[in-house]
Scaffold this active site. Structure first.
Site, mmCIF file in Angstrom:
data_model
loop_
_atom_site.group_PDB
_atom_site.id
_atom_site.type_symbol
_atom_site.label_atom_id
_atom_site.label_comp_id
_atom_site.label_asym_id
_atom_site.label_seq_id
_atom_site.Cartn_x
_atom_site.Cartn_y
_atom_site.Cartn_z
ATOM 1 N N LYS A 69 55.289 9.104 71.124
ATOM 2 C CA LYS A 69 54.243 8.066 71.154
ATOM 3 C C LYS A 69 54.730 6.788 70.450
ATOM 4 C CE LYS A 69 50.484 11.494 71.360
ATOM 5 N NZ LYS A 69 49.172 11.935 70.788
ATOM 6 N N TYR A 113 44.944 9.825 79.809
ATOM 7 C CA TYR A 113 44.054 10.601 78.936
ATOM 8 C C TYR A 113 42.643 10.719 79.522
ATOM 9 C CZ TYR A 113 46.968 11.403 74.727
ATOM 10 O OH TYR A 113 47.900 11.867 73.816
ATOM 11 N N PHE A 121 36.921 9.142 70.389
ATOM 12 C CA PHE A 121 38.231 8.561 70.081
ATOM 13 C C PHE A 121 38.927 7.966 71.310
ATOM 14 C CE2 PHE A 121 38.880 13.159 70.736
ATOM 15 C CZ PHE A 121 39.892 13.174 71.696
ATOM 16 N N ARG A 160 54.744 22.901 72.035
ATOM 17 C CA ARG A 160 53.506 22.688 71.253
ATOM 18 C C ARG A 160 53.710 23.231 69.833
ATOM 19 N NH1 ARG A 160 48.931 19.881 73.426
ATOM 20 N NH2 ARG A 160 47.590 21.228 72.173
ATOM 21 N N THR A 203 47.114 19.135 66.314
ATOM 22 C CA THR A 203 46.715 17.741 66.580
ATOM 23 C C THR A 203 46.538 16.973 65.273
ATOM 24 O OG1 THR A 203 45.487 18.591 68.486
ATOM 25 C CG2 THR A 203 45.030 16.318 67.822
ATOM 26 N N ARG A 220 54.612 16.861 63.718
ATOM 27 C CA ARG A 220 53.415 16.149 63.266
ATOM 28 C C ARG A 220 53.225 16.276 61.763
ATOM 29 N NH1 ARG A 220 49.559 17.800 68.396
ATOM 30 N NH2 ARG A 220 49.931 15.907 69.652
ATOM 31 N N ASN A 239 49.925 10.617 65.877
ATOM 32 C CA ASN A 239 50.530 11.921 65.589
ATOM 33 C C ASN A 239 51.861 12.136 66.326
ATOM 34 O OD1 ASN A 239 49.486 12.337 68.123
ATOM 35 N ND2 ASN A 239 48.111 13.981 67.548
ATOM 36 N N HIS A 275 53.261 13.936 72.123
ATOM 37 C CA HIS A 275 52.348 14.598 73.046
ATOM 38 C C HIS A 275 53.098 15.720 73.747
ATOM 39 C CE1 HIS A 275 49.796 15.396 76.527
ATOM 40 N NE2 HIS A 275 50.907 15.340 77.234
ATOM 41 N N GLU A 313 50.778 15.694 84.674
ATOM 42 C CA GLU A 313 51.403 14.695 83.794
ATOM 43 C C GLU A 313 52.828 14.358 84.246
ATOM 44 O OE1 GLU A 313 50.913 16.371 79.885
ATOM 45 O OE2 GLU A 313 48.736 16.071 79.932
HETATM 46 P P1 ATP Z 1 48.240 15.472 72.965
HETATM 47 O O1 ATP Z 1 47.342 15.641 74.189
HETATM 48 O O2 ATP Z 1 48.508 14.032 72.637
HETATM 49 O O3 ATP Z 1 49.466 16.320 73.049
HETATM 50 P P2 ATP Z 1 46.650 17.365 71.553
HETATM 51 O O4 ATP Z 1 46.645 18.147 72.840
HETATM 52 O O5 ATP Z 1 47.129 18.049 70.327
HETATM 53 O O6 ATP Z 1 47.450 16.025 71.707
HETATM 54 P P3 ATP Z 1 44.067 16.328 72.295
HETATM 55 O O7 ATP Z 1 42.788 16.994 71.893
HETATM 56 O O8 ATP Z 1 44.519 16.457 73.709
HETATM 57 O O9 ATP Z 1 45.196 16.812 71.268
HETATM 58 O O10 ATP Z 1 43.927 14.784 71.921
HETATM 59 C C1 ATP Z 1 44.763 13.804 72.514
HETATM 60 C C2 ATP Z 1 45.155 12.797 71.462
HETATM 61 O O11 ATP Z 1 43.996 12.023 71.094
HETATM 62 C C3 ATP Z 1 45.641 13.393 70.141
HETATM 63 O O12 ATP Z 1 46.995 13.750 70.152
HETATM 64 C C4 ATP Z 1 45.387 12.243 69.183
HETATM 65 O O13 ATP Z 1 46.379 11.217 69.318
HETATM 66 C C5 ATP Z 1 44.052 11.722 69.704
HETATM 67 N N1 ATP Z 1 42.926 12.392 69.045
HETATM 68 C C6 ATP Z 1 42.477 13.668 69.240
HETATM 69 N N2 ATP Z 1 41.409 13.943 68.477
HETATM 70 C C7 ATP Z 1 41.164 12.814 67.759
HETATM 71 C C8 ATP Z 1 40.183 12.442 66.786
HETATM 72 N N3 ATP Z 1 39.234 13.301 66.387
HETATM 73 N N4 ATP Z 1 40.267 11.197 66.252
HETATM 74 C C9 ATP Z 1 41.214 10.307 66.649
HETATM 75 N N5 ATP Z 1 42.152 10.585 67.578
HETATM 76 C C10 ATP Z 1 42.132 11.823 68.116
HETATM 77 MG MG MG Z 2 46.162 17.243 74.716
#
Ligand code: ATP
Ligand code: MG
Length: 139
Positions: A10, A50, A58, A86, A92, A103, A113, A116, A127
């Site tokens: 990212k 997304y 968010f 992962r 996350t 992370r 973080n 992805h 994706e």
């Molecule tokens: P990613 O999809 O980026 O691999 P993830 O699967 O661990 O991450 P997701 O729930 O898909 O988490 O959320 C996508 C992204 O949105 C997170 O990686 C983070 O950058 C952001 N995000 C998720 N939850 C929050 C939150 N509560 N507040 C702010 N940003 C968030």
């Molecule tokens: Mg995700």
């Protein structure tokens, strides 16, 4: 089972000069990089990527963040690669992530973080197709 996943370094990871460190960890797990490029997503492209999070509190902020600077997108391949990558990323929220994960070591907060990774074979297929065409994927 050999499978593929989509990885993104990212904008915060790129600006912190973590590209090499992250690729080293990926290769260190025996995972193969099958495609790679640097992109700078528009706000619209980040929103499409997304889209599953559209409507969440968010969503605006994370799509601003993802379009704030360049990212490195990669296709990774290997046995159980979706879960293995992962695990390498960590939770996350970096405060919940295991010691030694990307992370845990490098995230700024729950949003910034660093990386992805796709979370299932169906999301990986979507994706990968979102960022790469067949000519850009080796093998
Ligand atoms: P990613 O999809 O980026 O691999 P993830 O699967 O661990 O991450 P997701 O729930 O898909 O988490 O959320 C996508 C992204 O949105 C997170 O990686 C983070 O950058 C952001 N995000 C998720 N939850 C929050 C939150 N509560 N507040 C702010 N940003 C968030
Ligand atoms: Mg995700």
């Amino acid at each position: 089972m050999i499978e593929k996943t989509l990885s993104i370094i990212k904008p915060d990871g790129v600006s912190k000069n973590l590209i090499g460190d992250i690729i080293k960890r990926i290769e260190g797990q025996g995972l193969k990089v099958k495609a790679m490029k640097m992109i700078h997503m528009s706000k619209e492209q980040a929103k499409d990527f997304y889209a599953v999070h559209d409507g969440k509190p968010f969503f605006e902020s994370v799509t601003d963040f993802m379009s704030s600077g360049p990212c490195v997108v990669m296709i990774l391949e290997g046995g159980d690669v979706i879960k293995k990558y992962r695990d390498l990323m960590g939770a996350t929220n970096f405060e919940d992530a295991e010691e030694g994960t990307i992370r845990r070591e490098f995230a700024t907060n729950i949003e910034k973080n660093v990386v992805h990774g796709s979370d299932a074979p169906e999301t990986a297929a979507f994706e990968i197709g979102y960022f790469f065409n067949a000519l850009e994927i080796v093998g």
